[in-house]
Design a protein around this motif. Structure first.
Motif, PDB file in Angstrom:
ATOM      1  N   ALA A  22       0.831  -1.206   0.000  1.00  0.00           N
ATOM      2  CA  ALA A  22       0.000   0.000   0.000  1.00  0.00           C
ATOM      3  C   ALA A  22       0.864   1.253   0.000  1.00  0.00           C
ATOM      4  CB  ALA A  22      -0.935  -0.006   1.209  1.00  0.00           C
ATOM      5  N   ALA A  26       0.995   4.249  -2.747  1.00  0.00           N
ATOM      6  CA  ALA A  26       0.655   5.608  -2.326  1.00  0.00           C
ATOM      7  C   ALA A  26       1.733   6.603  -2.700  1.00  0.00           C
ATOM      8  CB  ALA A  26       0.423   5.641  -0.809  1.00  0.00           C
ATOM      9  N   LYS A  42      -6.254  11.895   1.362  1.00  0.00           N
ATOM     10  CA  LYS A  42      -6.206  10.448   1.157  1.00  0.00           C
ATOM     11  C   LYS A  42      -6.494  10.104  -0.285  1.00  0.00           C
ATOM     12  CE  LYS A  42      -8.124   6.053   2.725  1.00  0.00           C
ATOM     13  NZ  LYS A  42      -9.075   5.371   3.612  1.00  0.00           N
ATOM     14  N   ASP A  43      -7.464  10.807  -0.902  1.00  0.00           N
ATOM     15  CA  ASP A  43      -7.792  10.543  -2.294  1.00  0.00           C
ATOM     16  C   ASP A  43      -6.596  10.841  -3.200  1.00  0.00           C
ATOM     17  OD1 ASP A  43     -11.024  11.933  -1.684  1.00  0.00           O
ATOM     18  OD2 ASP A  43     -10.474   9.822  -1.788  1.00  0.00           O
ATOM     19  N   ALA A  46      -3.935   8.249  -2.906  1.00  0.00           N
ATOM     20  CA  ALA A  46      -4.340   6.910  -3.338  1.00  0.00           C
ATOM     21  C   ALA A  46      -4.065   6.630  -4.801  1.00  0.00           C
ATOM     22  CB  ALA A  46      -5.837   6.704  -3.070  1.00  0.00           C
ATOM     23  N   LYS A 347      -4.661  -1.159  -6.504  1.00  0.00           N
ATOM     24  CA  LYS A 347      -4.651  -0.189  -5.410  1.00  0.00           C
ATOM     25  C   LYS A 347      -6.036  -0.027  -4.811  1.00  0.00           C
ATOM     26  CE  LYS A 347      -2.681   2.787  -2.718  1.00  0.00           C
ATOM     27  NZ  LYS A 347      -3.754   2.925  -1.749  1.00  0.00           N
ATOM     28  N   ASP A 351      -7.001  -0.589  -0.972  1.00  0.00           N
ATOM     29  CA  ASP A 351      -7.612   0.517  -0.221  1.00  0.00           C
ATOM     30  C   ASP A 351      -8.954   0.131   0.383  1.00  0.00           C
ATOM     31  OD1 ASP A 351      -5.480   2.129  -0.707  1.00  0.00           O
ATOM     32  OD2 ASP A 351      -6.471   3.390  -2.208  1.00  0.00           O
TER      33      ASP A 351
END
Length: 355
Positions: A22, A26, A42-43, A46, A347, A351
């Motif tokens: 992850a 990221a 966070k978006d 991501a 991803k 997530d």
């Protein structure tokens, strides 16, 4: 005591692998946009640019298992005790849509399982007398039976096209079996009633093959020219994906399944109300006809160059009442998003597992 230590060690290693994977994703630059909303930190973090598709040539030896009405062919990778992820293909595609996603998830510690749907590849009906039913609720029942056969209580379900519709249906009918879902093109649950409603001409034009399949000529034409037909759909649905002939041919072999034409034709005729389903599934279809809200954690994806019919993301955002995010994947990504942008799809699975 030693067993407990070993279990804790395995759990630690698995969780560490997922965390590392992850973190690597990221660190990549953002390729997502959230239409109609300001992206959060966070978006932005991501995002993951798509990788070149078709990196991997095959899954290796496939497995077979009896499940419900079917003997299901499937690919499997990753640790047997890892968190389960089921990846579901659509039409006219097959398990090779996930040939690059699978090793990425497996390396992150997931048990990845990719079944052929009824009418594809090495999946076969156990009885010649079974009705070749393609209605959407039945495909979801198949996957629940498949999970039961593998003794999987709960899994992350990811898919596109028929596979995304199946993930959505499973999430509303059997939410206890879904840890989360990744659904390309979002909320795809429909009904025969909604399928009968006329659309604007441009939208109807996109569904030309649905009307073709409604005729005997269409059924015969699909049977006779199925590879040419499916290749055309690939080109129209992903106009910027320059796939090689070998990539298509690898998947096209799954369309030689003896039940393929019957399942595909019944699916599209059922949607228009031109073919009957089976009464034993009526209660499921009644529930789906209410357009129920999806409560499990969900991430929806859309390619910026999807040439297939698909709803606008803003039209279905309220259909997800649990933790939810939408991501538009840029870079000329079409309908076969997992194969065209495998890292972005991977991803999303990682997530949604963390939601």
């Amino acid at each position: 005591m030693s067993d407990q230590v070993n279990n804790n060690r395995r759990s630690f290693l698995r969780n560490s692998a997922i965390t590392i994977a992850a973190a690597e994703f990221a660190m990549m630059s953002s390729a997502y946009a959230l239409p109609g909303a300001q992206p959060t930190k966070k978006d932005i973090a991501a995002g993951a640019p798509p990788t070149k598709p078709s990196t991997n040539a095959s899954f290796g030896p496939l497995k077979q298992i009896d499940a419900g009405l079917l003997n299901v062919g499937y690919a499997e990778a990753g640790p047997a005790n890892g968190p389960a992820v089921l990846l579901l293909h659509g039409w006219p595609y097959d398990i090779y849509s996930f040939v690059d996603v699978t090793p990425l998830l497996a390396s992150a510690g997931y048990r990845v399982i990719v079944p052929y749907l009824r009418g594809y590849g090495t999946t076969r009906f156990l009885s010649d007398d079974t009705f070749r039913n393609g209605q959407p609720s039945v495909v979801a029942v198949d996957i629940i039976n498949f999970m039961d056969a593998l003794k999987i209580d709960k899994a992350i379900i990811g898919g596109f096209d028929w596979g995304a519709r199946t993930a959505d249906i499973m999430a509303v009918l059997w939410p206890e079996r879904c840890k989360g879902i990744v659904s390309v093109s979002g909320y795809l649950i429909g009904s025969q009633k909604s399928g009968k409603a006329p659309l604007p001409p441009n939208a109807e034009l996109q569904w030309w093959y649905q009307f073709y399949f409604a005729t005997d000529r269409g059924r015969d034409g699909y049977d006779k020219y199925r590879r040419d037909f499916c290749k055309l759909i690939w080109q129209l649905a992903s106009p910027k994906w320059n796939f090689e002939d070998a990539t298509f041919d690898r998947s096209a072999a799954s369309f030689d399944n003896p039940d393929h034409v019957a399942i595909v034709i019944h699916n599209y005729r059922w949607r228009l109300g031109l073919a009957e389903g089976e009464t034993k599934y009526d209660e499921l279809d009644k529930r789906l006809a209410q357009s129920p809200v999806i409560t499990v954690p969900a991430i929806t994806l859309e390619g910026d160059a999807n040439g297939a019919p698909h709803p606008d993301p803003g039209s279905y955002a309220k259909k997800f009442s649990g933790k939810y995010a939408h991501r538009t994947i840029n870079g000329g990504i079409g309908h076969n998003l997992p194969q065209e942008a495998p890292r972005a799809f991977t991803k999303a699975v990682i997530d949604v597992d963390a939601f």
